[in-house]
Enzyme design. Structure first.
Site, short mmCIF file in Angstrom:
data_model
loop_
_atom_site.label_atom_id
_atom_site.label_comp_id
_atom_site.label_asym_id
_atom_site.label_seq_id
_atom_site.Cartn_x
_atom_site.Cartn_y
_atom_site.Cartn_z
N GLU A 284 0.64 7.70 2.48
CA GLU A 284 -0.64 8.30 2.87
C GLU A 284 -0.46 9.31 4.00
O GLU A 284 -1.23 10.27 4.13
CB GLU A 284 -1.60 7.19 3.30
CG GLU A 284 -3.05 7.50 3.04
CD GLU A 284 -3.93 6.25 3.17
OE1 GLU A 284 -3.93 5.60 4.23
OE2 GLU A 284 -4.62 5.91 2.20
N HIS A 305 18.63 -6.58 -10.87
CA HIS A 305 18.61 -6.93 -12.30
C HIS A 305 17.39 -6.33 -12.97
O HIS A 305 16.91 -6.84 -13.97
CB HIS A 305 18.63 -8.44 -12.45
CG HIS A 305 19.91 -9.05 -11.98
ND1 HIS A 305 20.83 -9.64 -12.82
CD2 HIS A 305 20.46 -9.13 -10.73
CE1 HIS A 305 21.86 -10.06 -12.13
NE2 HIS A 305 21.66 -9.77 -10.85
N LYS A 419 -13.23 8.65 -4.98
CA LYS A 419 -14.48 8.03 -4.52
C LYS A 419 -15.69 8.88 -4.94
O LYS A 419 -16.69 8.35 -5.42
CB LYS A 419 -14.49 7.91 -2.99
CG LYS A 419 -13.52 6.88 -2.44
CD LYS A 419 -13.74 6.74 -0.93
CE LYS A 419 -12.60 6.02 -0.25
NZ LYS A 419 -12.69 6.07 1.22
#
Lengths: 445, 445
Positions: A284, A305, A419
């Site tokens: 961010e 793995h 948003k």
């Protein structure tokens, strides 16, 4: 000295000229970090460990004690910085199995970090028949995820408790004076804690945002702050040569070599949420203006793995930073078998921590040989002081790294885009025009 | 029709010429997938859902029933493909809170996937006072992580139970006839289940490797296999136009546009371990020869407040694949508040699932507008049949995608590099020369 950077495994990737060329940018970044502005520059986290509000800290400890005494469960409502730091610290200091272990402190669940009804329902079911406290964390009180969860959780609390009981069980961490949540808390008479104006979400774990839930698990939050302060003093003492700056410089160096993904890795499963906290902090702060290192994470050896093949042989766009724990809590000796069924007879009587350490070195050598630069950030042990150091180390490194990259590490303009679209699609008043625009776009697809 | 690919949000990123140019590579990839070799080509997973060994399946169900009846805890020992698939399925079908929820099936803990003594110690402590069964999963029986954990867990079991009791409590999933673990299991009289020779670890969740632990949580493993078989039949019926192939083509298309990171995202927190399973499947299959898409993952909306900024505005090397759940288990209506404290009055009475859906659409539109192609893989609901479909969809897509990329999707040569170094540093007999070489290298740093 506890938290430190070890870069010797990366030497072959560090060209002296490139490093020297970074010098000037580092000096500028240092100056930018230390510059103070009249406006809010969101640098409140910088001096915070040195001059923490001791009254607030005492109030946090009293609230935590009260929650521990009166509740079986603490529900923490928050998202982003109001979620990751506290959860990461609790798993780091206690265990990823904290909620299921025998203990004399409350279970701690984090909600309001998704819109999943299934998930919220799971947590509400876990609270049945238990005494519950709530810590709702939101600067504005209007963050959609946490507000919806708070509505739901309050609904449950209203069925369970009287209003005066609820007053003793709801703890609100929010703005000092403004905002919907602060007004509501005052009206209802809830205890409130402060999110300082000049501390952004991803830098807030050492404020009440993080410290209250962390204190509820029984951790010594003063020691965390002490660790952060120690790191700050070390950085000041070491000046431009300090390890956090060096980490900031090296990651920018790798980025300029075309390494656009950094993998933070740990060999301790309880570090997993710290990885997530770190991803928010760096992603961010730096991912803007079409730039930035994409932050990824692994827990080894599990992910050797899984992503190990890619790291060893895939597209060469990676570098790794391994967070190394020096001392384990409880070492165990590998027992011997009467018959050497698994071919590991040579490990009988060896400590697991030794195997873990050699696995790390072996992996470092393999990955660097495969063209992946590797750095190590080492801490001594899983305790509050080390955690505070580690957090502050990453704060400083992140700020300086962002400035070197040429972005503002303290804003996040891109978070608003989803948003606004979501509000429009949900029919929030004031978003009518955008709604029409989006629907037209969707129908044309 | 259940699992399906929706690519309409990505249309602006799909150039017709580029797509046409992929056609030939897809035809070759399809032929390579269907070709059969005299040697083991690790394609056993391909027909497996159509002709599963019904006796083995019945034995798995009996063993699961026995474990459910006699134990409070099942410890599953395995790493990589012997770990991720089962854990992912259990969290997907039940919940990420499975181990802490009220239920009439055993807690299920996964160990042997790290060298952390702290972590293993946590799990052993959780077993105190409880009846325990163990499922150890390893093809060779010499995988270091799981072998060490098996030594430790056996040590605990030997303190807790007599040898004849242990015989009833240890279940071994391993090679049909060869290998250290098979020999040991036969000598001790443990129940054994088969890891087929021609199924690699990351493709093994629909064998006993995954199905035994999954059945212990009470899931209907036959329905999983049915889902996989349904997906196979649909793919066969749809031929070259099927959704799994289309997903394989599109991700290669984005890769050639410079998108070297794929983010798999879900809006359901219980999908988190499925993300991890997917990362192994694709990362290990494709990350080789200096090529491959780096697989990353997010859980939204949590990570919109963490990696959202980067995805929206950071370096344009990303594309996203959103795994979308159509129906929720338990929908909840957002309660109204007497006073509209949070400004979300417009959401009162709205279903949480609607908010989640609009958040997804809003995010898709925001991210594509920001230059990030978005695909959707949709499934109906969290049940066994959908899970089987989803798994098989990704198997096919992964194999074909690897062939299009020009790699062998069924090998993992890079995984050996760290192991060899680790063996050498730990002093395993036969590695003396490498040890010396590595130590010289380390000392020169």
């Amino acid at each position: 000295m506890s938290v430190r950077l070890i870069d010797k495994y990366a030497h072959e990737f560090i060209e002296k000229d490139a490093l020297a060329a970074m010098e000037e940018r580092l000096i500028k970044a240092d100056a930018m970090l230390k510059a103070r502005s009249e406006e809010n520059d969101y640098k409140g986290w910088y001096d915070l460990p040195l001059n923490y509000d001791t009254e607030e800290l005492a109030a946090i400890e009293r609230a935590a004690e009260k929650i521990r005494t009166e509740s079986d469960v603490l529900i923490v409502i928050g998202i982003g910085g109001s979620y990751l730091g506290a959860r990461a610290a609790i798993e780091f200091l206690r265990s990823r199995y904290y909620n299921i272990q025998k203990k004399d402190t409350p279970e701690i669940y984090f909600v309001g970090n998704s819109f999943s009804g299934d998930d919220l329902d799971d947590v509400l079911a876990l609270c049945e028949g238990k005494e519950v406290s709530v810590n709702v964390i939101s600067k504005s009180g209007t963050t959609t995820e946490s507000s919806i969860a708070f509505r739901m959780v309050r609904h449950m609390m209203l069925k369970k408790y009287t209003n005066s009981e609820i007053k003793e069980r709801v703890f609100v961490t929010t703005d000092k004076e403004r905002g919907a949540l602060k007004a509501f808390a005052d009206r209802e008479g809830y205890n409130t804690f402060v999110i300082p104006d000049d501390v952004g979400g991803r830098f807030s774990v050492l404020t009440a945002v993080g410290l209250l839930p962390i204190a509820v698990c029984g951790a010594d939050v003063r020691a965390m702050l002490r660790g952060a302060a120690n790191m700050r003093r070390r950085i000041d003492a070491e000046g431009m040569k300090n390890d956090a700056y060096r980490y900031a410089v090296l990651r920018n160096l790798f980025y300029e070599q075309g390494k656009c993904v950094e993998i933070l890795g740990s060999y301790e499963p309880s570090f997993r949420m710290m990885n997530e906290w770190w991803k928010q902090l760096f992603g961010e702060s730096e991912g803007k203006d079409g730039k930035g290192i994409f932050p990824a994470s692994v827990i080894f050896s599990a992910d050797l793995h899984s992503l190990g093949q890619y790291i060893q042989d895939g597209k060469r766009v990676l570098f790794e930073t391994i967070v190394k724990q020096k001392q384990v809590r409880k070492d165990m000796f590998i027992p011997s078998n009467a018959v050497d069924i698994d071919g590991l007879g040579f490990l009988s009587g060896v400590k697991m921590s030794s195997v873990n350490d050699e696995a790390m070195i072996g992996t470092l050598l393999a990955h660097t040989a495969g063209g992946v630069p590797n750095l190590i950030v080492e801490y001594d042990k899983r305790d509050e002081e080390n955690l505070g150091e580690l957090i502050y180390f990453f704060f400083i490194a992140c700020a300086v790294s962002g400035y070197i990259l040429g972005v503002n590490p303290f804003d996040q303009p891109g978070v608003e885009a989803y948003k606004r679209n979501m509000y429009a699609l949900l029919g929030k008043p004031g978003y009518e025009e955008l709604k029409e625009e989006l629907l037209t776009k969707i129908h044309a697809l």
